[in-house]
Design an enzyme around this catalytic site. Structure first.
Site, PDB file in Angstrom:
ATOM      1  N   GLU A  51       0.819  -1.220   0.000  1.00 48.97           N
ATOM      2  CA  GLU A  51       0.000   0.000   0.000  1.00 48.97           C
ATOM      3  C   GLU A  51       0.852   1.269   0.000  1.00 48.97           C
ATOM      4  O   GLU A  51       0.449   2.280  -0.585  1.00 48.97           O
ATOM      5  CB  GLU A  51      -0.949   0.017   1.213  1.00 48.97           C
ATOM      6  CG  GLU A  51      -2.061  -1.002   1.174  1.00 48.97           C
ATOM      7  CD  GLU A  51      -1.718  -2.321   1.847  1.00 48.97           C
ATOM      8  OE1 GLU A  51      -2.628  -3.148   2.034  1.00 48.97           O
ATOM      9  OE2 GLU A  51      -0.512  -2.523   2.183  1.00 48.97           O
ATOM     10  N   PHE A 113     -12.241  -6.334  14.056  1.00 50.48           N
ATOM     11  CA  PHE A 113     -11.141  -6.865  13.248  1.00 50.48           C
ATOM     12  C   PHE A 113     -10.750  -5.872  12.155  1.00 50.48           C
ATOM     13  O   PHE A 113     -11.594  -5.396  11.408  1.00 50.48           O
ATOM     14  CB  PHE A 113     -11.555  -8.204  12.613  1.00 50.48           C
ATOM     15  CG  PHE A 113     -10.503  -8.778  11.703  1.00 50.48           C
ATOM     16  CD1 PHE A 113      -9.301  -9.247  12.215  1.00 50.48           C
ATOM     17  CD2 PHE A 113     -10.707  -8.831  10.334  1.00 50.48           C
ATOM     18  CE1 PHE A 113      -8.328  -9.778  11.388  1.00 50.48           C
ATOM     19  CE2 PHE A 113      -9.731  -9.356   9.489  1.00 50.48           C
ATOM     20  CZ  PHE A 113      -8.543  -9.832  10.017  1.00 50.48           C
ATOM     21  N   GLN A 114      -9.476  -5.548  12.101  1.00 52.94           N
ATOM     22  CA  GLN A 114      -8.899  -4.600  11.148  1.00 52.94           C
ATOM     23  C   GLN A 114      -9.568  -3.225  11.207  1.00 52.94           C
ATOM     24  O   GLN A 114      -9.654  -2.518  10.204  1.00 52.94           O
ATOM     25  CB  GLN A 114      -8.942  -5.168   9.723  1.00 52.94           C
ATOM     26  CG  GLN A 114      -7.961  -6.324   9.527  1.00 52.94           C
ATOM     27  CD  GLN A 114      -7.710  -6.679   8.085  1.00 52.94           C
ATOM     28  OE1 GLN A 114      -8.564  -6.474   7.219  1.00 52.94           O
ATOM     29  NE2 GLN A 114      -6.541  -7.244   7.813  1.00 52.94           N
ATOM     30  N   LYS A 163     -18.016   0.256   5.747  1.00 51.70           N
ATOM     31  CA  LYS A 163     -18.308  -0.795   4.764  1.00 51.70           C
ATOM     32  C   LYS A 163     -19.786  -0.842   4.396  1.00 51.70           C
ATOM     33  O   LYS A 163     -20.129  -1.028   3.219  1.00 51.70           O
ATOM     34  CB  LYS A 163     -17.853  -2.159   5.286  1.00 51.70           C
ATOM     35  CG  LYS A 163     -18.074  -3.262   4.247  1.00 51.70           C
ATOM     36  CD  LYS A 163     -17.467  -4.587   4.638  1.00 51.70           C
ATOM     37  CE  LYS A 163     -17.664  -5.612   3.509  1.00 51.70           C
ATOM     38  NZ  LYS A 163     -17.044  -6.917   3.840  1.00 51.70           N
ATOM     39  N   MET A 467      24.492   8.819   3.135  1.00 54.50           N
ATOM     40  CA  MET A 467      24.409  10.145   3.741  1.00 54.50           C
ATOM     41  C   MET A 467      24.663  10.082   5.244  1.00 54.50           C
ATOM     42  O   MET A 467      25.339  10.949   5.807  1.00 54.50           O
ATOM     43  CB  MET A 467      23.041  10.781   3.453  1.00 54.50           C
ATOM     44  CG  MET A 467      22.946  12.229   3.911  1.00 54.50           C
ATOM     45  SD  MET A 467      24.126  13.322   3.069  1.00 54.50           S
ATOM     46  CE  MET A 467      23.182  13.758   1.604  1.00 54.50           C
TER      47      MET A 467
END
Length: 559
Positions: A51, A113-114, A163, A467
């Site tokens: 993602e 959940f999630q 949802k 760096m």
């Protein structure tokens, strides 16, 4: 007509002219992906490997075009994986709309959940964000998100949709987006007159350009303005391409890794005309000693940037392009012959230089510039390679250097490269990375292969975190704590394993043929270019020091 929430999302994206989305599906966002399936001939979805890659690709797409980039992810970890990309876009004022789905309204706030409060998480790093719990509000929310993302100073907007909202139905009526007007309502005639007086009285003016000039697409007005004022021009990392790097008035980048000409010149000037720049600490160094002999005129669309980091003597608030159009109408041709000669003497005395006996990052960048005739889009990761790409490639057009400036996001460039190439398929698009950065999101090579996006990935491989090692070498007594990458990762084999072409480069004479071959292949290519672990980026200003304290390898030898 009645549509489900998911169908409304897709129709609203079509209203906005969205043709490409970057994302990754999951449970809560399945309804939207199902609706997207039915419109796959109208909206091209790119399934990234992660993602974060989707957010960076949407960001690269936006920077390359000026359009709003769009990414999507499911709830929980899908949404949190977008956060770094959203923050990157926020720091660099990139128009982005991130669409996430969450658990059903009845499950919100119950540690389902999630479930994650992604609106709460992203509140500090978005221009605005929304949680949609009512399908009747969905269409207008998405429209508002796009308007906010591209109005005034652009930035990312998050829309989180429950949802059940994606499944519920509501009336939908297509609307044509209103044209976004350039911000000019805060431009005051008195501020314009004050600026004209300051410019006309100045004996040693210097123009400093930031990313706002790129966003405003004010490049033509800038060239006209600089030559009317007859002033040298410097830029920030984000301002590159707004003013041609090949112009005789151009002096190179300003700040920590800016040229000595720019740093010394800004210190000596009597007027610093700052256009679309926010005086980042990497540019300013010690703010109390910055441009200490100059009055400062700042032009910016965002009033919050005025007197935030550096106190100004005058300012104009408004879109850079509009402001410059007004100034160009009021300023006659000026002449600063002696000042320009002084700056040209600095250019001759302090040119950029590097070790020419062996393969180095600057040499690779210079060869890339020659072969592409300066007509490629360059994306970068963050570190030494990023500074070399800024110093040694001459950018003559806006939106041709795409890099993470404000957040400094390692792992940004490859996703952005894919997004930029999809946005500009006829352009050569090259990502410059160090080996440390490349490791972070190198799985996106598989994405480029899956969709046959012919990007070129150059890895400037010094087997260290370059760096950070440079700082450890110069300021930490050579204590290389966790910066040596002494494992046996083979980037050529890795590229081949993911279906790309891999080319190894270890000598100077191999660079040009490798780049030419990569361009000719018209497929994803990884160039693994091995350089010495202690090559450094010069000039350099120590943290907290004045920019006039810039030093390079020659100065170190004197010490």
């Amino acid at each position: 007509m009645k549509l489900t929430g998911s169908e409304i999302v897709i129709e609203c994206l079509k209203e906005q002219g969205v043709d490409t989305i970057f994302g990754y599906p999951g449970g809560t966002i399945l309804n939207i992906y199902d609706a997207l399936y039915k419109h796959s001939n109208e909206i091209h979805h790119i399934l990234t490997s992660h993602e974060q890659g989707a957010a960076h690709a949407a960001d690269g797409y936006a920077r390359a075009t000026g359009k709003v980039g769009v990414c999507m992810a499911t709830s929980g970890p899908g949404a949190t994986n977008l956060v770094t990309g959203i923050a990157t876009a926020y720091m660099d004022s990139v128009p982005l709309v991130a669409i996430t789905a969450n658990v059903a309204v009845s499950l919100l706030g119950k540690d389902s959940f999630q479930e994650i409060d992604i609106a709460g998480v992203t509140m500090p790093i978005t221009k605005h964000n929304f949680i949609v719990k009512d399908v009747n509000l969905l269409a207008d929310t998405i429209r508002r998100a796009f308007t906010i993302a591209k109005t005034g100073r652009p930035g990312p907007v998050l829309v989180d949709i429950a949802k059940d909202v994606t499944a519920n139905e509501a009336e939908y009526e297509r609307k044509i987006p209103k044209q976004i007007e350039r911000s000019a309502d805060r431009i005051k005639e008195g501020d314009i007159e004050m600026a004209v007086q300051m410019i006309c009285k100045s004996k040693k003016p210097f123009i400093f350009i930031g990313g706002g000039a790129v966003i405003s697409e004010a490049n033509e007005e800038l060239v006209k303005f600089a030559h009317k004022v007859d002033a040298p021009v410097t830029d920030s990392l984000m301002g590159k391409g707004a003013f041609p790097g090949t112009d005789l008035l151009y002096t190179g980048m300003l700040g920590m890794h800016g040229t000595k000409t720019s740093n010394f010149g800004v210190t000596a000037c009597d007027l610093l005309i700052t256009i679309g720049a926010r005086f980042s600490d990497r540019v300013v160094g010690n703010a109390k000693k910055f441009a200490k002999n100059a009055k400062i005129l700042q032009i910016d669309v965002d009033p919050a940037e005025i007197n935030k980091n550096v106190m100004t003597d005058a300012s104009i608030i408004g879109d850079v392009k509009v402001v410059l159009e007004k100034l160009n109408r009021k300023i006659g041709q000026l002449c600063h012959k002696e000042w320009i000669e002084e700056i040209n003497d600095l250019k001759k005395k302090h040119p950029l230089s590097y070790e020419e006996e062996q393969l180095t990052g600057p040499y690779i960048i210079e060869e890339l510039y020659k072969i592409t005739n300066g007509d490629a889009i360059i994306t970068t990761e963050v570190g030494q390679h990023q500074m070399w790409a800024a110093q040694y490639y001459k950018y003559t057009k806006p939106r041709t250097l795409i890099t993470s400036g404000g957040l400094g996001t390692m792992g940004y460039g490859l996703g952005a490269c894919i997004g930029a190439k999809l946005a500009c398929p006829k352009k050569i698009v090259v990502n410059i990375a160090g080996d440390g950065c490349f490791r972070m999101n190198m799985n996106e090579i598989a994405t480029a292969v899956r969709y046959q996006v012919p990007i070129i990935q150059i890895v400037i491989n010094n087997h260290v975190l370059g760096m950070v090692r440079q700082w450890q070498n110069l300021f930490y007594g050579g204590r290389y704590s966790n910066t040596i990458l002494n494992d046996k990762v083979d980037f050529v084999k890795l590229a081949e394993a993911m279906g790309a072409e891999g080319i190894r480069v270890t000598k100077k004479e191999e660079v040009a043929p490798a780049i030419e071959r990569a361009i000719a292949l018209q497929r994803p290519v990884v160039l693994d270019c091995e350089i010495h672990c202690d090559d450094k980026v010069f000039p350099m200003v120590p943290a907290g020091a004045a920019i006039e304290e810039a030093f390079d390898a020659t100065d170190l030898k004197k010490d």
